[in-house]
Motif scaffolding. Structure first.
Motif, PDB file in Angstrom:
ATOM      1  N   UNK A   1       0.966  -1.301  -0.002  1.00  0.00           N
ATOM      2  CA  UNK A   1       0.153  -0.144   0.128  1.00  0.00           C
ATOM      3  C   UNK A   1       0.804   1.124   0.050  1.00  0.00           C
ATOM      4  N   UNK A   2       0.357   2.399  -0.389  1.00  0.00           N
ATOM      5  CA  UNK A   2       1.300   3.713  -0.498  1.00  0.00           C
ATOM      6  C   UNK A   2       0.444   4.596   0.411  1.00  0.00           C
ATOM      7  N   UNK A   3       1.200   5.403   0.881  1.00  0.00           N
ATOM      8  CA  UNK A   3       0.502   6.636   1.885  1.00  0.00           C
ATOM      9  C   UNK A   3      -0.057   7.832   1.046  1.00  0.00           C
ATOM     10  N   UNK A   4      -1.148   8.277   1.331  1.00  0.00           N
ATOM     11  CA  UNK A   4      -1.739   9.702   0.986  1.00  0.00           C
ATOM     12  C   UNK A   4      -1.817  10.454   1.988  1.00  0.00           C
ATOM     13  N   UNK A   5      -1.309  11.736   1.766  1.00  0.00           N
ATOM     14  CA  UNK A   5      -1.571  12.969   2.809  1.00  0.00           C
ATOM     15  C   UNK A   5      -2.420  13.993   2.284  1.00  0.00           C
ATOM     16  N   UNK A   6      -3.472  14.458   2.810  1.00  0.00           N
ATOM     17  CA  UNK A   6      -4.308  15.270   2.587  1.00  0.00           C
ATOM     18  C   UNK A   6      -4.548  16.404   3.471  1.00  0.00           C
ATOM     19  N   UNK A   7      -4.916  17.577   3.219  1.00  0.00           N
ATOM     20  CA  UNK A   7      -5.163  18.756   4.005  1.00  0.00           C
ATOM     21  C   UNK A   7      -6.950  18.975   3.795  1.00  0.00           C
TER      22      UNK A   7
ATOM     23  N   UNK B   1      -3.272  13.392  11.579  1.00  0.00           N
ATOM     24  CA  UNK B   1      -1.857  13.401  12.063  1.00  0.00           C
ATOM     25  C   UNK B   1      -1.436  14.904  12.660  1.00  0.00           C
ATOM     26  N   UNK B   2      -2.291  15.948  12.227  1.00  0.00           N
ATOM     27  CA  UNK B   2      -2.220  17.335  12.738  1.00  0.00           C
ATOM     28  C   UNK B   2      -3.393  18.347  12.794  1.00  0.00           C
ATOM     29  N   UNK B   3      -3.828  18.916  13.822  1.00  0.00           N
ATOM     30  CA  UNK B   3      -4.861  19.694  13.848  1.00  0.00           C
ATOM     31  C   UNK B   3      -4.018  21.130  13.805  1.00  0.00           C
TER      32      UNK B   3
ATOM     33  N   UNK C   1     -13.552  13.896  11.696  1.00  0.00           N
ATOM     34  CA  UNK C   1     -13.291  13.722  13.087  1.00  0.00           C
ATOM     35  C   UNK C   1     -14.317  12.919  13.684  1.00  0.00           C
ATOM     36  N   UNK C   2     -15.402  12.913  13.167  1.00  0.00           N
ATOM     37  CA  UNK C   2     -16.440  12.116  13.650  1.00  0.00           C
ATOM     38  C   UNK C   2     -16.306  10.614  13.353  1.00  0.00           C
ATOM     39  N   UNK C   3     -15.974  10.256  11.860  1.00  0.00           N
ATOM     40  CA  UNK C   3     -15.820   8.718  11.656  1.00  0.00           C
ATOM     41  C   UNK C   3     -14.812   8.829  10.349  1.00  0.00           C
TER      42      UNK C   3
ATOM     43  N   UNK D   1      -8.143  23.314  10.545  1.00  0.00           N
ATOM     44  CA  UNK D   1      -8.012  22.393   9.365  1.00  0.00           C
ATOM     45  C   UNK D   1      -7.078  21.169   9.821  1.00  0.00           C
ATOM     46  N   UNK D   2      -7.357  20.226   9.226  1.00  0.00           N
ATOM     47  CA  UNK D   2      -6.540  18.839   9.446  1.00  0.00           C
ATOM     48  C   UNK D   2      -5.537  18.588   8.401  1.00  0.00           C
ATOM     49  N   UNK D   3      -4.323  17.593   9.006  1.00  0.00           N
ATOM     50  CA  UNK D   3      -3.677  16.895   7.914  1.00  0.00           C
ATOM     51  C   UNK D   3      -3.982  15.344   8.243  1.00  0.00           C
ATOM     52  N   UNK D   4      -4.197  14.697   7.237  1.00  0.00           N
ATOM     53  CA  UNK D   4      -4.774  13.484   7.523  1.00  0.00           C
ATOM     54  C   UNK D   4      -4.153  12.496   6.431  1.00  0.00           C
ATOM     55  N   UNK D   5      -3.538  11.058   6.969  1.00  0.00           N
ATOM     56  CA  UNK D   5      -2.958  10.455   6.271  1.00  0.00           C
ATOM     57  C   UNK D   5      -3.626   9.046   5.995  1.00  0.00           C
ATOM     58  N   UNK D   6      -3.765   8.519   4.792  1.00  0.00           N
ATOM     59  CA  UNK D   6      -4.573   7.325   4.517  1.00  0.00           C
ATOM     60  C   UNK D   6      -3.565   6.213   3.713  1.00  0.00           C
ATOM     61  N   UNK D   7      -3.944   4.922   4.004  1.00  0.00           N
ATOM     62  CA  UNK D   7      -3.143   4.058   3.345  1.00  0.00           C
ATOM     63  C   UNK D   7      -4.026   3.267   2.194  1.00  0.00           C
ATOM     64  N   UNK D   8      -3.509   3.331   0.993  1.00  0.00           N
ATOM     65  CA  UNK D   8      -4.588   2.564  -0.036  1.00  0.00           C
ATOM     66  C   UNK D   8      -3.744   1.629  -0.693  1.00  0.00           C
ATOM     67  N   UNK D   9      -4.480   0.907  -1.446  1.00  0.00           N
ATOM     68  CA  UNK D   9      -3.958  -0.245  -2.381  1.00  0.00           C
ATOM     69  C   UNK D   9      -3.930   0.348  -3.600  1.00  0.00           C
TER      70      UNK D   9
END
Length: 305
Positions: free
Chosen positions: A228-234, A255-257, A244-246, A262-270
């Motif tokens: 899988x590879x990591x995706x980082x989103x703002x 990973x950061x507020x 944040x709710x789900x 605003x948020x920094x979010x990581x996601x692992x996808x195939x």
């Protein structure tokens, strides 16, 4: 027919809010006895639960009136055709495998019976995802269920392509859509079940590989892959609350507020298809930080639509 699927509380004047938990426990115990092929009597139940004869008559004749019970001289038993069909334990297991366990704060016997007993004025309403029409997948589900149990290889056509010697592992429902998770020449793939045609069971059997089975069962979606590879989103503050709710993204992690909420979010996808539809849905409130290739793909897609 699931014989313990529903029952009603009706016509019993001695019921009030302070006795509901006790009532649910009592009804659960009575159902268990009946389900275990036991013959019970009102007098013995009255002694066991320290309740009046009238209360137990109400339990058996009204609250559990939808159960197929047999009665003779004050002795009650479950119809032989209904024995062992459904119990609170089975309901809990069904909740787990169907992915709805986390919806409820508790799945003990008392809670299950409390939900089922409130046919009228039930405080719970669950609004779920849309589901594809049953008729599109029912025949395939029924056929593949037996084949998977017997671990038989299959052949079928899918999107104008013929597949042979496929090892079917699991039928997976993801967001209301059914998929077949299967091994094709040692590669784990998913097939949209409504597009699978001309399924033929073959003579050859196959052996389940535990690592493949674990990949299917542990992955949050249907894009199965060992890499899988990591995706980082703002995520902008305007929609941050939804994230944040789900979990809206695969293996989502905040990973950061930021100071502006605003948020920094990581996601692992195939696969990029696993996350691009969600990103597009939340545009322009989502920005792809990395990988750059995904951002380029997003720009191309948005220009052509």
């Amino acid at each position: 027919m699931m014989y313990f699927e529903i029952y009603k509380l009706q016509g019993c004047s001695d019921l009030n809010s302070s006795t509901e938990v006790k009532l649910a426990e009592r009804l659960a115990s009575i159902m268990t006895k009946l389900n275990d092929a036991k013959t019970i009597s009102i007098t013995s139940l009255a002694k066991e639960f320290n309740e009046s004869i009238r209360t137990l008559q109400c339990d058996l004749n009204e609250r559990l009136s939808l159960l197929p019970m047999l009665e003779s001289k004050g002795q009650y038993s479950l119809s032989p055709s209904a024995l062992g069909r459904l119990s609170p334990k089975v309901l809990r297991h069904f909740a787990v495998i169907s992915g709805i366990e986390a919806l409820y704060p508790s799945l003990d016997t008392s809670f299950i019976c409390s939900i089922l007993s409130k046919a009228i004025n039930n405080p719970f309403i669950i609004k779920g995802h849309c589901h594809e029409p049953k008729h599109k997948v029912e025949s395939n589900l029924n056929k593949l269920e037996i084949i998977i149990e017997h671990k038989k290889c299959i052949s079928f056509s899918y999107k104008d392509k013929q597949y042979t010697s496929i090892h079917p592992y699991r039928l997976v429902n993801n967001k209301g859509v059914w998929y077949l998770a299967a091994l094709d020449n040692n590669t784990l793939k998913t097939f949209h079940l409504s597009e699978v045609n001309h399924i033929l069971e073959q003579r050859e059997s196959f052996t389940l590989q535990q690592n493949i089975l674990s990949a299917i069962e542990e992955d949050e979606g249907v894009f199965f892959s060992e890499t899988k590879f990591e995706v980082i989103l703002k995520i902008s503050a305007n929609v941050a609350g939804y994230f944040t709710r789900r979990q809206l993204l695969p293996e989502q992690e905040i990973t950061k507020t930021c100071d502006d909420s605003s948020l920094v979010i990581t996601s692992m996808v195939a696969h990029e298809k696993q996350i691009l539809p969600t990103i597009k849905y939340w545009l322009p409130h989502v920005v792809v930080i990395s990988p750059l290739s995904l951002n380029d793909k997003l720009r191309v897609d948005t220009k052509t639509t």
